[in-house]
Motif scaffolding. Sequence first.
Motif, PDB file in Angstrom:
ATOM      1  N   UNK A  16       0.995   6.885 -16.318  1.00 38.11           N
ATOM      2  CA  UNK A  16       1.232   5.708 -15.477  1.00 38.11           C
ATOM      3  C   UNK A  16       2.714   5.426 -15.208  1.00 38.11           C
ATOM      4  N   UNK A  17       3.570   5.626 -16.195  1.00 35.89           N
ATOM      5  CA  UNK A  17       5.005   5.365 -15.999  1.00 35.89           C
ATOM      6  C   UNK A  17       5.596   6.326 -14.970  1.00 35.89           C
ATOM      7  N   UNK A  18       5.218   7.578 -15.052  1.00 36.92           N
ATOM      8  CA  UNK A  18       5.715   8.574 -14.086  1.00 36.92           C
ATOM      9  C   UNK A  18       5.178   8.284 -12.684  1.00 36.92           C
ATOM     10  N   UNK A  19       3.902   7.934 -12.593  1.00 44.18           N
ATOM     11  CA  UNK A  19       3.308   7.603 -11.294  1.00 44.18           C
ATOM     12  C   UNK A  19       3.988   6.365 -10.707  1.00 44.18           C
ATOM     13  N   UNK A  20       4.263   5.376 -11.555  1.00 46.81           N
ATOM     14  CA  UNK A  20       4.950   4.172 -11.084  1.00 46.81           C
ATOM     15  C   UNK A  20       6.319   4.528 -10.506  1.00 46.81           C
ATOM     16  N   UNK A  21       7.061   5.370 -11.189  1.00 44.15           N
ATOM     17  CA  UNK A  21       8.377   5.788 -10.699  1.00 44.15           C
ATOM     18  C   UNK A  21       8.254   6.451  -9.336  1.00 44.15           C
ATOM     19  N   UNK A  22       7.248   7.307  -9.169  1.00 44.91           N
ATOM     20  CA  UNK A  22       7.048   7.977  -7.886  1.00 44.91           C
ATOM     21  C   UNK A  22       6.777   6.963  -6.782  1.00 44.91           C
ATOM     22  N   UNK A  23       5.800   6.082  -6.979  1.00 49.17           N
ATOM     23  CA  UNK A  23       5.429   5.138  -5.918  1.00 49.17           C
ATOM     24  C   UNK A  23       6.553   4.151  -5.606  1.00 49.17           C
ATOM     25  N   UNK A  24       7.332   3.791  -6.607  1.00 48.61           N
ATOM     26  CA  UNK A  24       8.462   2.898  -6.364  1.00 48.61           C
ATOM     27  C   UNK A  24       9.578   3.599  -5.589  1.00 48.61           C
ATOM     28  N   UNK A  25       9.940   4.808  -6.026  1.00 45.65           N
ATOM     29  CA  UNK A  25      11.090   5.482  -5.402  1.00 45.65           C
ATOM     30  C   UNK A  25      10.731   6.182  -4.092  1.00 45.65           C
ATOM     31  N   UNK A  26       9.601   6.842  -4.037  1.00 49.51           N
ATOM     32  CA  UNK A  26       9.248   7.605  -2.829  1.00 49.51           C
ATOM     33  C   UNK A  26       8.695   6.719  -1.720  1.00 49.51           C
ATOM     34  N   UNK A  27       7.950   5.687  -2.080  1.00 51.94           N
ATOM     35  CA  UNK A  27       7.276   4.874  -1.067  1.00 51.94           C
ATOM     36  C   UNK A  27       7.782   3.437  -0.998  1.00 51.94           C
ATOM     37  N   UNK A  28       8.655   3.059  -1.924  1.00 54.95           N
ATOM     38  CA  UNK A  28       9.244   1.732  -1.887  1.00 54.95           C
ATOM     39  C   UNK A  28       8.323   0.599  -2.318  1.00 54.95           C
ATOM     40  N   UNK A  29       7.252   0.908  -3.047  1.00 57.88           N
ATOM     41  CA  UNK A  29       6.351  -0.136  -3.524  1.00 57.88           C
ATOM     42  C   UNK A  29       7.035  -0.932  -4.629  1.00 57.88           C
ATOM     43  N   UNK A  30       6.910  -2.254  -4.598  1.00 60.77           N
ATOM     44  CA  UNK A  30       7.548  -3.121  -5.587  1.00 60.77           C
ATOM     45  C   UNK A  30       6.578  -3.479  -6.707  1.00 60.77           C
ATOM     46  N   UNK A  31       7.061  -3.495  -7.958  1.00 60.51           N
ATOM     47  CA  UNK A  31       6.176  -3.864  -9.061  1.00 60.51           C
ATOM     48  C   UNK A  31       5.736  -5.324  -8.977  1.00 60.51           C
ATOM     49  N   UNK A  32       4.481  -5.547  -9.280  1.00 57.40           N
ATOM     50  CA  UNK A  32       3.898  -6.893  -9.303  1.00 57.40           C
ATOM     51  C   UNK A  32       3.518  -7.276 -10.728  1.00 57.40           C
ATOM     52  N   UNK A  33       3.063  -6.286 -11.498  1.00 59.59           N
ATOM     53  CA  UNK A  33       2.675  -6.483 -12.887  1.00 59.59           C
ATOM     54  C   UNK A  33       2.937  -5.184 -13.627  1.00 59.59           C
ATOM     55  N   UNK A  34       3.574  -5.266 -14.778  1.00 57.54           N
ATOM     56  CA  UNK A  34       3.830  -4.069 -15.587  1.00 57.54           C
ATOM     57  C   UNK A  34       3.409  -4.384 -17.020  1.00 57.54           C
ATOM     58  N   UNK A  35       2.526  -3.566 -17.554  1.00 54.54           N
ATOM     59  CA  UNK A  35       2.052  -3.710 -18.933  1.00 54.54           C
ATOM     60  C   UNK A  35       1.966  -2.322 -19.548  1.00 54.54           C
ATOM     61  N   UNK A  36       1.737  -2.262 -20.821  1.00 56.09           N
ATOM     62  CA  UNK A  36       1.635  -0.976 -21.504  1.00 56.09           C
ATOM     63  C   UNK A  36       0.442  -0.191 -20.966  1.00 56.09           C
ATOM     64  N   UNK A  37       0.698   0.933 -20.296  1.00 58.43           N
ATOM     65  CA  UNK A  37      -0.367   1.782 -19.781  1.00 58.43           C
ATOM     66  C   UNK A  37      -0.978   1.351 -18.464  1.00 58.43           C
ATOM     67  N   UNK A  38      -0.449   0.284 -17.855  1.00 57.40           N
ATOM     68  CA  UNK A  38      -0.986  -0.192 -16.579  1.00 57.40           C
ATOM     69  C   UNK A  38       0.107  -0.880 -15.786  1.00 57.40           C
ATOM     70  N   UNK A  39       0.071  -0.720 -14.482  1.00 56.03           N
ATOM     71  CA  UNK A  39       0.979  -1.480 -13.626  1.00 56.03           C
ATOM     72  C   UNK A  39       0.309  -1.710 -12.277  1.00 56.03           C
ATOM     73  N   UNK A  40       0.783  -2.727 -11.585  1.00 55.30           N
ATOM     74  CA  UNK A  40       0.335  -3.015 -10.227  1.00 55.30           C
ATOM     75  C   UNK A  40       1.558  -3.043  -9.327  1.00 55.30           C
ATOM     76  N   UNK A  41       1.426  -2.432  -8.163  1.00 60.02           N
ATOM     77  CA  UNK A  41       2.508  -2.353  -7.192  1.00 60.02           C
ATOM     78  C   UNK A  41       2.068  -2.976  -5.880  1.00 60.02           C
ATOM     79  N   UNK A  42       2.963  -3.752  -5.273  1.00 59.03           N
ATOM     80  CA  UNK A  42       2.701  -4.335  -3.952  1.00 59.03           C
ATOM     81  C   UNK A  42       2.801  -3.216  -2.913  1.00 59.03           C
ATOM     82  N   UNK A  43       1.785  -3.086  -2.094  1.00 57.62           N
ATOM     83  CA  UNK A  43       1.841  -2.082  -1.019  1.00 57.62           C
ATOM     84  C   UNK A  43       1.249  -2.704   0.243  1.00 57.62           C
ATOM     85  N   UNK A  44       2.096  -3.466   0.917  1.00 57.97           N
ATOM     86  CA  UNK A  44       1.648  -4.159   2.119  1.00 57.97           C
ATOM     87  C   UNK A  44       0.663  -5.242   1.761  1.00 57.97           C
ATOM     88  N   UNK A  45      -0.451  -5.308   2.469  1.00 56.83           N
ATOM     89  CA  UNK A  45      -1.422  -6.375   2.214  1.00 56.83           C
ATOM     90  C   UNK A  45      -2.364  -6.066   1.040  1.00 56.83           C
TER      91      UNK A  45
END
Length: 84
Positions: A16-45
Amino acid sequence: MRLTDPPIFVLFVRDPARARTFYESALGFAPRLVADGYCELECGPAVLGLIGEGAAPILAGTPAGTGVRAELYLRVDDVDAACL
């Protein structure tokens, strides 16, 4: 029937941490919630959730690494109307 919250698309991923880094850096998604082993990213609507694939047996009832790779959560104001 209407959605009361943004739809959440959850992907089961190996790291999950590696995937989060990819979606944040490659696609510009912003973190909404980050917890151990889980995260949520804002991606438009909508929201993209990333969770370790080891959670599949708990959430989806399937062995890790098999079957379920994603889930979709929709919150609606009238469940009965949504199920017709």
